[in-house]
Design a protein around this motif. Structure first.
Motif, mmCIF file in Angstrom:
data_model
loop_
_atom_site.group_PDB
_atom_site.id
_atom_site.type_symbol
_atom_site.label_atom_id
_atom_site.label_comp_id
_atom_site.label_asym_id
_atom_site.label_seq_id
_atom_site.Cartn_x
_atom_site.Cartn_y
_atom_site.Cartn_z
ATOM 1 N N LEU A 22 0.827 -1.200 0.000
ATOM 2 C CA LEU A 22 0.000 0.000 0.000
ATOM 3 C C LEU A 22 0.865 1.256 0.000
ATOM 4 O O LEU A 22 0.580 2.228 -0.710
ATOM 5 N N SER A 25 2.313 1.751 -3.589
ATOM 6 C CA SER A 25 1.359 2.309 -4.557
ATOM 7 C C SER A 25 1.025 3.759 -4.238
ATOM 8 O O SER A 25 0.827 4.579 -5.147
ATOM 9 N N SER A 26 0.995 4.095 -2.954
ATOM 10 C CA SER A 26 0.702 5.474 -2.567
ATOM 11 C C SER A 26 1.828 6.405 -2.995
ATOM 12 O O SER A 26 1.577 7.515 -3.489
ATOM 13 N N GLU A 28 3.810 5.932 -5.485
ATOM 14 C CA GLU A 28 3.744 6.025 -6.938
ATOM 15 C C GLU A 28 2.663 7.014 -7.370
ATOM 16 O O GLU A 28 2.880 7.843 -8.279
ATOM 17 N N ASP A 29 1.496 6.944 -6.743
ATOM 18 C CA ASP A 29 0.410 7.869 -7.073
ATOM 19 C C ASP A 29 0.797 9.319 -6.784
ATOM 20 O O ASP A 29 0.523 10.219 -7.582
ATOM 21 N N LEU A 80 -1.340 -6.273 -5.313
ATOM 22 C CA LEU A 80 -2.006 -5.085 -5.851
ATOM 23 C C LEU A 80 -3.007 -4.580 -4.822
ATOM 24 O O LEU A 80 -4.094 -5.127 -4.652
ATOM 25 N N ARG A 82 -4.346 -0.648 -3.318
ATOM 26 C CA ARG A 82 -4.251 0.796 -3.447
ATOM 27 C C ARG A 82 -5.074 1.451 -2.347
ATOM 28 O O ARG A 82 -5.848 0.781 -1.649
ATOM 29 N N ARG A 83 -4.922 2.751 -2.218
ATOM 30 C CA ARG A 83 -5.582 3.451 -1.105
ATOM 31 C C ARG A 83 -7.097 3.329 -1.167
ATOM 32 O O ARG A 83 -7.762 3.279 -0.134
ATOM 33 N N HIS A 85 -8.720 0.803 -1.871
ATOM 34 C CA HIS A 85 -9.102 -0.542 -1.431
ATOM 35 C C HIS A 85 -9.198 -0.650 0.083
ATOM 36 O O HIS A 85 -9.631 -1.680 0.599
#
Length: 325
Positions: A22, A25-26, A28-29, A80, A82-83, A85
Motif C-alpha cells: 500500500l 502504490s501510494s 507512486e500515485d 495489488l 491501493r488506497r 481498497h
C-alpha cells in the motif's frame, strides 16, 4: 453489501506485506500527482514546476527504497492494493479538481498531501501492537515528514524572492484577465443594458409581474449571449487570458446577476415600492462597478463613477421615457 464501502479492507486486517504494498502504490500515485502539477504550472510558473519535479523525484526515491525492502522481506511479487481498497485511508483529490483553483491552492494541496500521509501512518502505528509493524509504520511516517522538510528545501532552492514576486505578478494578471475583466464586463452589460427594457416595461404596464418576467428574460438571455460571446472570442492561447470556459462563465453569470439585481424587486406586488427598491439597487450596482474598476483595474474612482453613472443614467432615462410614452 454496500458497493465501495463494505468491500473495502480494514487497515487493521492488512498484513505487513500488504501495508508495504500500500505504501509503494501510494508513493507512486503521489509522484504522478506532483508531476501533473509540475506540467500544469510549467508554462506560467516554471520555478514552482521545478519544486514539484523535485518532490516527484523524492517520491520515486522512497518508492524504490520501499520496493527494495519488499523484495528483501517478501520477494519480488508485490500485492495489488491501493488506497481506495482500504477503508478510512486518506484520499487524494483528482488533479482536474484542483488545477482550476490557482497556484496557491495547488501548493496548499501538496502540503496537505504530505501531512495526511504522515498523520495516517502515525495513527496506524499507534493502533498496532506488533513491533515490526509499528517500526514499519513509524519509518513511513518519518519518510513523509522528511518529504515536507525536503519540499521546503526545494522551495528555498528554486523560489527566491524574485521568482516568488514574478509568479505573484503572473498569478494576479491571470486572475484579472480570466475572472475580473470578463466578470466586470458582464456586470456592466447586465446592469446597464437591461435598464431600458425593464423600466420601459415597468412604466408602460405598471404591472410588477410582467416587469419581472421581462427582466428575468432579458437577464438570462443577456447572460447566455455574453457567456458564449466571451468564450468564443478568444481561446486564450495567444492572449494569455486563460480558459475560455472560465471567462465565459464569469461573463455570463455576472451579466445575469447584473440584470436580475433590479428585476427581482418587481416581485414586490406594489408598483411604486418595487420601483423605488429597484432604483436603490441600480444605484448600488453602478457604484459597485465603479469600485471594482478602481480596485482591480486601477481606474480613478471618480472617473469610473462618472462614466458608469452617466451611462446608466442615460439608459435608465431612455427606458423611462419610452415606457411613459
Amino acid at each position: 453489501m454496500i458497493p465501495g464501502i463494505q468491500s473495502r479492507r480494514r487497515f487493521k486486517d492488512l498484513s505487513e506485506q500488504e501495508i508495504l504494498a500500500l505504501a509503494i502504490s501510494s508513493e507512486e500515485d503521489d509522484a504522478r500527482i506532483y508531476r501533473s502539477y509540475g506540467e500544469l504550472l510549467r508554462a506560467e510558473y516554471p520555478d514552482t514546476a521545478k519544486v514539484f519535479d523535485g518532490m516527484a523525484a523524492e517520491e520515486d526515491d522512497h518508492r524504490q527504497r520501499l520496493i527494495d525492502l519488499h523484495s528483501q522481506r517478501f520477494g519480488d511479487v508485490i500485492p495489488l492494493i491501493r488506497r481506495e481498497h482500504v477503508a478510512g485511508f486518506y484520499a487524494r483529490r483528482p488533479v482536474w479538481l484542483v488545477e482550476n483553483l490557482g497556484i496557491e491552492r495547488i501548493r496548499a494541496e501538496a502540503e496537505g498531501m504530505e501531512r495526511d500521509a504522515e498523520a495516517f501512518y502515525i495513527k496506524a502505528a499507534q493502533r498496532t501492537s506488533d513491533a515490526d509493524t509499528r517500526k514499519l509504520l513509524g519509518n513511513l511516517a518519518a519518510a513523509e515528514a522528511g518529504h515536507q522538510a525536503r519540499a521546503g528545501e526545494l522551495e528555498a532552492e528554486h523560489l527566491d524572492d524574485d521568482a516568488l514576486a514574478a509568479e505573484e505578478r503572473t498569478s494576479h494578471r491571470t486572475f484579472l484577465l480570466t475572472w475580473v475583466q470578463p466578470g466586470l464586463a458582464g456586470l456592466m452589460d447586465g446592469s446597464v443594458s437591461t435598464l431600458a427594457p425593464i423600466f420601459a416595461t415597468a412604466f408602460a404596464t405598471q404591472d410588477t409581474w410582467t416587469t419581472f418576467l421581462v427582466g428575468l428574460a432579458a437577464s438570462v438571455g443577456a447572460g447566455i449571449s455574453m457567456g458564449f460571446t466571451e468564450a468564443a472570442s478568444d481561446d486564450g492561447e495567444l492572449s494569455g487570458r486563460g480558459s475560455p470556459v472560465k471567462r465565459g462563465f464569469a461573463s455570463g453569470i455576472m451579466t445575469m446577476v447584473g440584470g436580475l439585481g433590479h428585476a427581482l424587486p418587481y416581485l414586490i406586488p406594489d408598483f411604486w415600492t418595487a420601483t423605488i427598491v429597484a432604483f436603490v439597487v441600480v444605484f448600488i450596482e453602478l457604484w459597485a462597478i465603479a469600485w471594482i474598476q478602481n480596485k482591480f483595474m486601477d481606474t480613478p474612482f471618480f472617473r469610473a463613477a462618472f462614466q458608469v453613472v452617466l451611462g446608466g443614467a442615460l439608459v435608465f432615462a431612455a427606458g423611462v421615457l419610452i415606457g411613459s410614452g
